[in-house]
Design a protein around this motif. Structure first.
Motif, PDB file in Angstrom:
ATOM      1  N   THR A  79       0.813  -1.030  -0.105  1.00 34.09           N
ATOM      2  CA  THR A  79      -0.113  -0.173  -0.106  1.00 34.09           C
ATOM      3  C   THR A  79       0.954   1.683   0.072  1.00 34.09           C
ATOM      4  O   THR A  79       0.691   2.121  -0.314  1.00 34.09           O
ATOM      5  N   THR A  80       2.117   1.664   0.349  1.00 36.59           N
ATOM      6  CA  THR A  80       2.813   2.302   0.360  1.00 36.59           C
ATOM      7  C   THR A  80       3.444   2.008  -0.986  1.00 36.59           C
ATOM      8  O   THR A  80       3.732   4.236  -1.842  1.00 36.59           O
ATOM      9  N   GLN A  81       3.943   2.053  -1.649  1.00 32.53           N
ATOM     10  CA  GLN A  81       3.863   1.672  -3.446  1.00 32.53           C
ATOM     11  C   GLN A  81       3.205   2.954  -3.795  1.00 32.53           C
ATOM     12  O   GLN A  81       3.207   3.234  -4.873  1.00 32.53           O
ATOM     13  N   ILE A  82       2.217   2.015  -3.642  1.00 31.73           N
ATOM     14  CA  ILE A  82       0.567   2.346  -4.726  1.00 31.73           C
ATOM     15  C   ILE A  82       0.290   4.175  -4.521  1.00 31.73           C
ATOM     16  O   ILE A  82       0.403   4.726  -5.260  1.00 31.73           O
ATOM     17  N   ALA A  83       0.295   4.189  -2.469  1.00 30.45           N
ATOM     18  CA  ALA A  83       0.219   5.972  -2.213  1.00 30.45           C
ATOM     19  C   ALA A  83       1.179   6.964  -2.514  1.00 30.45           C
ATOM     20  O   ALA A  83       0.758   7.653  -2.986  1.00 30.45           O
ATOM     21  N   GLY A  84       2.530   5.735  -2.654  1.00 30.01           N
ATOM     22  CA  GLY A  84       4.073   7.108  -3.421  1.00 30.01           C
ATOM     23  C   GLY A  84       3.445   6.749  -5.493  1.00 30.01           C
ATOM     24  O   GLY A  84       4.994   7.357  -5.340  1.00 30.01           O
ATOM     25  N   GLY A  85       2.527   6.897  -5.628  1.00 32.94           N
ATOM     26  CA  GLY A  85       2.785   6.614  -7.456  1.00 32.94           C
ATOM     27  C   GLY A  85       3.742   5.469  -7.481  1.00 32.94           C
ATOM     28  O   GLY A  85       4.126   5.594  -8.698  1.00 32.94           O
ATOM     29  N   ASN A  86       4.397   4.456  -7.931  1.00 30.07           N
ATOM     30  CA  ASN A  86       5.031   3.091  -7.289  1.00 30.07           C
ATOM     31  C   ASN A  86       4.571   2.136  -7.274  1.00 30.07           C
ATOM     32  O   ASN A  86       5.271   0.705  -7.168  1.00 30.07           O
ATOM     33  N   ALA A  87       3.099   2.071  -7.646  1.00 30.42           N
ATOM     34  CA  ALA A  87       2.354   0.766  -7.711  1.00 30.42           C
ATOM     35  C   ALA A  87       2.807  -0.567  -8.889  1.00 30.42           C
ATOM     36  O   ALA A  87       3.497   0.063  -9.532  1.00 30.42           O
ATOM     37  N   PRO A  88       2.139  -1.125  -8.180  1.00 26.57           N
ATOM     38  CA  PRO A  88       3.087  -3.024  -9.512  1.00 26.57           C
ATOM     39  C   PRO A  88       1.756  -3.187  -9.985  1.00 26.57           C
ATOM     40  O   PRO A  88       0.855  -2.479  -9.792  1.00 26.57           O
ATOM     41  N   ASP A  89       1.946  -3.812 -11.277  1.00 25.41           N
ATOM     42  CA  ASP A  89       0.899  -3.619 -12.273  1.00 25.41           C
ATOM     43  C   ASP A  89       0.368  -5.101 -11.961  1.00 25.41           C
ATOM     44  O   ASP A  89      -1.204  -4.828 -11.924  1.00 25.41           O
ATOM     45  N   MET A  90       0.442  -6.056 -10.787  1.00 23.14           N
ATOM     46  CA  MET A  90       0.175  -6.391 -10.244  1.00 23.14           C
ATOM     47  C   MET A  90       0.341  -7.321  -8.961  1.00 23.14           C
ATOM     48  O   MET A  90       1.406  -6.621  -8.442  1.00 23.14           O
ATOM     49  N   ALA A  91      -0.192  -7.612  -8.457  1.00 28.01           N
ATOM     50  CA  ALA A  91      -0.148  -7.854  -6.775  1.00 28.01           C
ATOM     51  C   ALA A  91      -0.724  -9.526  -6.413  1.00 28.01           C
ATOM     52  O   ALA A  91      -1.832  -9.521  -6.357  1.00 28.01           O
ATOM     53  N   TRP A  92       0.461  -9.739  -5.427  1.00 27.68           N
ATOM     54  CA  TRP A  92      -0.179 -10.848  -4.392  1.00 27.68           C
ATOM     55  C   TRP A  92      -1.195 -10.365  -3.267  1.00 27.68           C
ATOM     56  O   TRP A  92      -1.221  -9.526  -3.102  1.00 27.68           O
ATOM     57  N   ALA A 318      -4.086  -3.087 -19.540  1.00 31.47           N
ATOM     58  CA  ALA A 318      -4.065  -4.858 -19.923  1.00 31.47           C
ATOM     59  C   ALA A 318      -3.744  -5.632 -20.032  1.00 31.47           C
ATOM     60  O   ALA A 318      -3.917  -6.618 -20.317  1.00 31.47           O
ATOM     61  N   GLU A 319      -2.442  -5.414 -20.356  1.00 30.28           N
ATOM     62  CA  GLU A 319      -1.389  -6.437 -20.562  1.00 30.28           C
ATOM     63  C   GLU A 319      -0.754  -7.335 -19.237  1.00 30.28           C
ATOM     64  O   GLU A 319      -1.348  -8.479 -19.073  1.00 30.28           O
TER      65      GLU A 319
END
Length: 423
Positions: A79-92, A318-319
């Motif tokens: 969630t820190t990555q997401i909030a910091g604008g560095n969200a992964p494309d996919m997540a477990w 999409a990818e």
């Protein structure tokens, strides 16, 4: 400069420019996908990377990498990555936080992509497995791991202690929690050895104790999630049994004690079969895998789930959705089932699971995995789980004391989390 030299130079420049443009176009066409996972286990990563390499054969311009985040603070790091604008494309995503991710709208709906993928057969996925990952008839994350909790056993330590092995107790119809604790207690008397380890609990992640307290029919909150049930009799009785096993019988390692079953230092551990990858390759000890012991509520099973979700905040949704469809198709689901039992009904039998799971016998697969998935309840989960988890963890500190007043401690927890559950 002669006309010929000028022409040659311009042609060379033009050729170089064309090559540069081609390389730039190629670079811009390349898609790099990143998926966060909690495991850094070599066997798991080898499996994931192999699937990613196979995907690249079908889509040469797409590269998938896996980023391992520490299990202990995985969701916080994500969630820190997401909030910091560095969200992964996919997540477990863990089952405990599924409601948060699904209800918040953070995930890309997958039903359309999965249904449109040739040969995918979304209808093969058990509806019961998708309940926590769905909203409004849409699947927002795929439950790629539906894994029952079971008991790994070190027969060598148990026999050395002169105690009965779980297999012997099962054969005699005596595989109950009191007898399991008696076996654990016998082994724990040896210096440096532990009895029964509830893996990943560590007096922090209390939700893993559901693998024990469900034997009493206990739960932290009601089925609709609106009422705290930690102070109800089933939970008070279960916590009393666990407390006695820790502080009186010394059969469960106490606070601050770290015992590793997979290093050969404990009689038993409760965990999911994905942890079979941690078993020593050199057959360091004679091990077994058995179902959870019977409790006052009878036979039971607990299932942990993990979903793969595509983040809306990611750069290539999409990818990413296409890769999730590939990773969880029938063929790859069969491969993943080696560590992460599938939600696909066609794969839920010992014969199919045995083809990719050489570590476990057909009997173990049938009694532990197949039966556990068919009858098991999911680990506790709730909206705003991170906040609830912390509040309950803090309140349970009063239980993990030698002279604990368990009814008073659980009532205090319910007083604190009750208003949050009722919202």
């Amino acid at each position: 400069m002669s006309h010929r030299k000028t022409h040659f130079t311009l042609r060379t420049i033009a050729s170089g420019l064309a090559l540069s443009l081609a390389l730039a176009a190629s670079a811009s066409a390349e898609v790099k996908l990143r998926m966060t996972i909690w495991s850094a286990n070599e066997a798991h990563l080898k499996l994931f990377n192999g699937i990613a390499e196979d995907f690249k054969k079908t889509k040469p311009d797409v590269t998938v990498s896996f980023e391992s985040l520490p299990f202990e603070n995985y969701t916080t790091a994500l969630t820190t990555q997401i909030a910091g604008g560095n969200a992964p494309d996919m997540a477990w995503i863990f089952e405990t936080t599924a409601y948060d991710f699904v209800n918040s709208g953070a995930l890309v709906p997958l039903t359309k992509t999965l249904s449109a993928t040739p040969g995918y057969n979304l209808g093969d996925v058990a509806p019961s497995a998708t309940e926590r990952w769905s909203k409004g008839g849409e699947l927002h994350a795929y439950p790629f791991s539906t894994s029952p909790f079971a008991v790994f056993v070190n027969n060598d330590l148990i026999k050395k202690a002169g105690a009965k092995t779980p297999a012997e107790l099962i054969a005699a119809g005596q595989w109950t929690w009191p007898n399991a604790i008696a076996t654990a207690q016998a082994v724990a008397k040896e210096p440096g050895k532990g009895g029964l380890v509830v893996r990943d609990f560590n007096y922090q992640a209390w939700q893993y104790l559901s693998s024990v307290w469900n034997a009493w029919g206990a739960a932290p909150w009601s089925a609709d999630g609106k009422r705290c049930t930690l102070a109800d009799k089933p939970m008070v009785d279960a916590l009393g049994f666990i407390h006695d096993a820790i502080f009186t019988k010394k059969a469960i390692p106490g606070p601050g004690q770290n015992v590793d079953f997979f290093a050969g230092d404990a009689a038993m551990t409760i965990t999911q079969i994905s942890r079979a990858s941690l078993l020593p390759k050199d057959k360091k000890f004679d091990w077994d895998l058995v179902p959870l012991p019977k409790g006052s509520a009878g036979d039971y099973a607990i299932v942990g789930q993990a979903g793969i979700g595509v983040l809306k905040a990611g750069k290539q949704p999409a990818e990413a959705a296409a890769f999730v469809a590939f990773m969880t198709n029938p063929a790859n689901s069969a491969k993943l089932a080696q560590f992460f039992p599938s939600a696909r009904k066609s794969l839920l039998n010992a014969e199919v699971l045995g083809k990719t799971n050489a570590l476990l016998s057909p009997a173990q697969l049938d009694k532990v995995v197949v039966s556990g998935i068919e009858t098991g309840k999911l680990m506790p989960g709730h909206t705003d789980f991170a906040r609830l988890q912390q509040m309950v963890r803090s309140g349970l500190d009063a239980v993990w004391q030698p002279q604990a007043d368990i009814p008073a401690a659980t009532k205090a927890i319910c007083a604190q989390i009750g208003p949050l559950l009722a919202k």
